[in-house]
Scaffold this motif. Sequence first.
Motif, PDB file in Angstrom:
ATOM      1  N   GLY A 245      93.722  11.597  34.573  1.00 20.83           N
ATOM      2  CA  GLY A 245      93.734  13.060  34.602  1.00 20.83           C
ATOM      3  C   GLY A 245      92.429  13.664  35.049  1.00 20.83           C
ATOM      4  O   GLY A 245      91.952  14.642  34.455  1.00 20.83           O
ATOM      5  N   CYS A 385      97.843  15.265  37.186  1.00 26.44           N
ATOM      6  CA  CYS A 385      98.875  14.263  36.879  1.00 26.44           C
ATOM      7  C   CYS A 385      99.335  13.464  38.097  1.00 26.44           C
ATOM      8  O   CYS A 385      99.901  12.372  37.927  1.00 26.44           O
ATOM      9  N   HIS A 388      99.614   9.397  38.578  1.00 27.99           N
ATOM     10  CA  HIS A 388      99.635   8.695  37.292  1.00 27.99           C
ATOM     11  C   HIS A 388     101.070   8.370  36.901  1.00 27.99           C
ATOM     12  O   HIS A 388     102.022   8.962  37.402  1.00 27.99           O
ATOM     13  N   ASP A 392     101.229   8.698  31.109  1.00 27.09           N
ATOM     14  CA  ASP A 392      99.934   9.380  31.098  1.00 27.09           C
ATOM     15  C   ASP A 392     100.078  10.892  31.069  1.00 27.09           C
ATOM     16  O   ASP A 392      99.133  11.600  30.692  1.00 27.09           O
ATOM     17  N   VAL A 393     101.216  11.398  31.500  1.00 28.22           N
ATOM     18  CA  VAL A 393     101.380  12.843  31.639  1.00 28.22           C
ATOM     19  C   VAL A 393     101.223  13.552  30.301  1.00 28.22           C
ATOM     20  O   VAL A 393     100.556  14.590  30.195  1.00 28.22           O
ATOM     21  N   ILE A 396      97.547  13.630  29.325  1.00 33.54           N
ATOM     22  CA  ILE A 396      96.791  14.601  30.119  1.00 33.54           C
ATOM     23  C   ILE A 396      97.062  16.011  29.626  1.00 33.54           C
ATOM     24  O   ILE A 396      96.141  16.818  29.451  1.00 33.54           O
TER      25      ILE A 396
END
Length: 409
Positions: A245, A385, A388, A392-393, A396
């Motif tokens: 991020g 984002c 990724h 991971d979203v 972040i």
Amino acid sequence: MSEGVIDHDLAAGVSPVSPVPQPDGSGQPTYTLTHKTSPAGGTEGDLLEVAMGPQHPSTHGVFRMDVALDGERVVKLKPVFGYLHRNHEKIAEGTTYLGSMPYTDRLDYFCSLTNNWAYALAVEKLAGLQPPERAEYIRVITAELTRLQNHTCLIGFLLQDMGASGTPLMYAFREREKILDLFESLTGSRMMCNYMRFGGCRCDLPPGWLEQAKQVVGNYPRFLDEFDRFLSENEILLARTQGVGVLSRGLAVDAGITGPMQRASGVNYDIRKVDKYGIYDRFQFRVPLGEHGDTYDRYMIRLLEMRESLNILQTALRDIPTGPIMDAKAKIRGFRPKPGEAYGRIEAPKGELGFYLISDGGPNPYRYRVRPPSLINLTVLEDMCLGHIVADVVVILGSVDIVLGEADR
């Protein structure tokens, strides 16, 4: 470490996790498949379009992300909000200046006292009011206590989003309760603290409040040391946040990002230093800066800012003078500021919180506009984002620190 750089080596990304379609409230999965074209113009697969939300856990409010995934990689992301729209600005134009003060509590409901201050500052500029010295100290004390509990909870929520169920968040809420006890004894409310007034504060500190506040502030460094020791070098946290991020310095400036997010990208900008509103010019504190602009930097900036807030609080609690808490020229009834316009802003825990007011000399604002940091800071979510994986979203988003009450107003 402050006014310096957060230094760390980039760790490997997280292991892929299969995306799960999110329910849209009807119980049916919400996702679609769209064809992905090759450079030659042919079809070489499908993109999975997923609606992540709306739900409360992991997105901090009624909020949805429309995500297009190539496998598990994000190729497009659209933040969708507006579900909580409460017509705050139009309501304020139809009620008195003082009548709008309790509505500000409901914007960023984690930070009602800083909301009060930003609005009071704008009205004071319109009306030419100057709070007494004791009221200015109380405002600084309550604002920095608000910053402490906001950043503490943000770290707890971030770890919860990362999968550390329960423990870090409960540690954070345990300390938050001590600060909310102070707010309750001062204002009568734990969260919606309708306390500031134009030209000062609604009431003085109750007996014993300063001693209780000094005890909370005095014990807080030990808790921060414990939090820091458990989390900052945890290998899972490092793997899930370092290099994840990234928000570049240039984009942070161009997009108008403020607060810890901006400073994590290396931008040395803090309104307490720039505007010196209130009496912040009397306090010595440093501005922590990041170097990489990633999720780890945003985590660490909050941790370091809390240590600086403790320094401010220790000085303010020691030096607070006696005296009145309201400007003698302030009026409660029949309040009509002279025609004009004013913008009052502060360094709220999430970034720049500003109120823009236009007065036509009447009892209500002719125009009323809020500049909330949560709304502005969300505009770069897609940029952070892209590329990724879907796991991971959520992390972040958690590092942005949003409250939908002020995004939708």
